[in-house]
Design a protein around this motif. Structure first.
Motif, mmCIF file in Angstrom:
data_model
loop_
_atom_site.group_PDB
_atom_site.id
_atom_site.type_symbol
_atom_site.label_atom_id
_atom_site.label_comp_id
_atom_site.label_asym_id
_atom_site.label_seq_id
_atom_site.Cartn_x
_atom_site.Cartn_y
_atom_site.Cartn_z
ATOM 1 N N VAL A 2 1.500 6.672 -6.174
ATOM 2 C CA VAL A 2 1.288 5.451 -6.965
ATOM 3 C C VAL A 2 1.645 5.658 -8.440
ATOM 4 O O VAL A 2 2.370 4.862 -9.034
ATOM 5 C CB VAL A 2 -0.160 4.930 -6.809
ATOM 6 C CG1 VAL A 2 -0.461 3.814 -7.795
ATOM 7 C CG2 VAL A 2 -0.382 4.435 -5.384
ATOM 8 N N MET A 29 6.285 2.349 4.492
ATOM 9 C CA MET A 29 5.099 3.141 4.178
ATOM 10 C C MET A 29 3.848 2.266 4.219
ATOM 11 O O MET A 29 2.828 2.642 4.791
ATOM 12 C CB MET A 29 5.225 3.780 2.797
ATOM 13 C CG MET A 29 4.049 4.661 2.453
ATOM 14 S SD MET A 29 3.975 5.387 0.781
ATOM 15 C CE MET A 29 5.627 5.420 0.223
ATOM 16 N N SER A 30 3.931 1.083 3.623
ATOM 17 C CA SER A 30 2.804 0.173 3.601
ATOM 18 C C SER A 30 2.406 -0.237 5.020
ATOM 19 O O SER A 30 1.213 -0.262 5.353
ATOM 20 C CB SER A 30 3.141 -1.063 2.761
ATOM 21 O OG SER A 30 2.026 -1.908 2.658
ATOM 22 N N LYS A 37 0.858 -1.178 0.000
ATOM 23 C CA LYS A 37 0.000 0.000 0.000
ATOM 24 C C LYS A 37 0.896 1.231 0.000
ATOM 25 O O LYS A 37 1.906 1.278 0.694
ATOM 26 C CB LYS A 37 -0.923 0.013 1.214
ATOM 27 C CG LYS A 37 -1.964 1.101 1.136
ATOM 28 C CD LYS A 37 -3.058 0.913 2.158
ATOM 29 C CE LYS A 37 -4.170 1.925 1.893
ATOM 30 N NZ LYS A 37 -5.302 1.685 2.779
ATOM 31 N N CYS A 38 0.509 2.233 -0.781
ATOM 32 C CA CYS A 38 1.305 3.456 -0.905
ATOM 33 C C CYS A 38 0.415 4.671 -0.769
ATOM 34 O O CYS A 38 -0.797 4.598 -0.946
ATOM 35 C CB CYS A 38 1.986 3.514 -2.268
ATOM 36 S SG CYS A 38 3.179 2.222 -2.516
ATOM 37 N N ASP A 39 1.047 5.785 -0.507
ATOM 38 C CA ASP A 39 0.346 7.056 -0.528
ATOM 39 C C ASP A 39 -0.252 7.215 -1.920
ATOM 40 O O ASP A 39 0.440 7.057 -2.926
ATOM 41 C CB ASP A 39 1.331 8.186 -0.231
ATOM 42 C CG ASP A 39 0.663 9.518 -0.095
ATOM 43 O OD1 ASP A 39 -0.206 9.847 -0.933
ATOM 44 O OD2 ASP A 39 0.999 10.257 0.840
ATOM 45 N N LEU A 67 9.339 1.426 0.900
ATOM 46 C CA LEU A 67 7.964 1.099 0.511
ATOM 47 C C LEU A 67 7.292 0.189 1.535
ATOM 48 O O LEU A 67 6.101 0.337 1.821
ATOM 49 C CB LEU A 67 7.942 0.458 -0.870
ATOM 50 C CG LEU A 67 8.326 1.382 -2.028
ATOM 51 C CD1 LEU A 67 8.480 0.585 -3.319
ATOM 52 C CD2 LEU A 67 7.318 2.500 -2.197
ATOM 53 N N ASN A 111 -4.307 2.700 -4.634
ATOM 54 C CA ASN A 111 -3.567 2.771 -3.375
ATOM 55 C C ASN A 111 -2.458 1.730 -3.232
ATOM 56 O O ASN A 111 -1.734 1.763 -2.244
ATOM 57 C CB ASN A 111 -4.525 2.594 -2.187
ATOM 58 C CG ASN A 111 -5.589 3.655 -2.146
ATOM 59 O OD1 ASN A 111 -5.294 4.838 -2.184
ATOM 60 N ND2 ASN A 111 -6.835 3.245 -2.082
ATOM 61 N N TRP A 112 -2.357 0.810 -4.167
ATOM 62 C CA TRP A 112 -1.420 -0.304 -4.031
ATOM 63 C C TRP A 112 -0.542 -0.440 -5.274
ATOM 64 O O TRP A 112 -0.965 -0.105 -6.376
ATOM 65 C CB TRP A 112 -2.181 -1.620 -3.834
ATOM 66 C CG TRP A 112 -2.917 -1.698 -2.534
ATOM 67 C CD1 TRP A 112 -4.104 -1.103 -2.236
ATOM 68 C CD2 TRP A 112 -2.527 -2.400 -1.363
ATOM 69 N NE1 TRP A 112 -4.469 -1.394 -0.944
ATOM 70 C CE2 TRP A 112 -3.514 -2.199 -0.384
ATOM 71 C CE3 TRP A 112 -1.430 -3.200 -1.050
ATOM 72 C CZ2 TRP A 112 -3.438 -2.756 0.878
ATOM 73 C CZ3 TRP A 112 -1.369 -3.761 0.219
ATOM 74 C CH2 TRP A 112 -2.356 -3.532 1.161
ATOM 75 N N LEU A 167 5.428 5.969 -8.935
ATOM 76 C CA LEU A 167 6.109 4.710 -8.626
ATOM 77 C C LEU A 167 5.958 3.712 -9.770
ATOM 78 O O LEU A 167 6.899 2.989 -10.099
ATOM 79 C CB LEU A 167 5.565 4.101 -7.331
ATOM 80 C CG LEU A 167 5.985 4.779 -6.042
ATOM 81 C CD1 LEU A 167 5.193 4.231 -4.864
ATOM 82 C CD2 LEU A 167 7.474 4.613 -5.803
#
Length: 62
Positions: free
Chosen positions: A14, A54-55, A8-10, A51, A33-34, A17
């Motif tokens: 996304v 963050m997740s 999961k990311c900010d 990462l 979100n992922w 990335l």
């Protein structure tokens, strides 16, 4: 065959990335979100650790 991990990311990160080598749209997850990260060495260990942190932060109970 390559091992992968979904993270999961900010939401704001996304898109950028996914432009990096070794990072893809999330497989079977909410793609807003992922991300899916290949564990074949293309993504640096430091980037992967960042990462994962963050997740963890985004998915752990606050």
């Amino acid at each position: 065959m390559v091992d992968v991990v979904n993270l999961k990311c900010d939401k704001e990160l996304v898109g950028s990335l996914q432009k990096e080598h070794g990072i893809f749209k999330a497989y079977h997850m909410n793609k807003e979100n992922w991300v899916t990260v290949g564990l074949d060495g293309i993504v640096s260990d430091e980037k992967l650790k960042s990462l994962v942190r963050m997740s963890y932060y985004l998915t752990s109970g606050k």
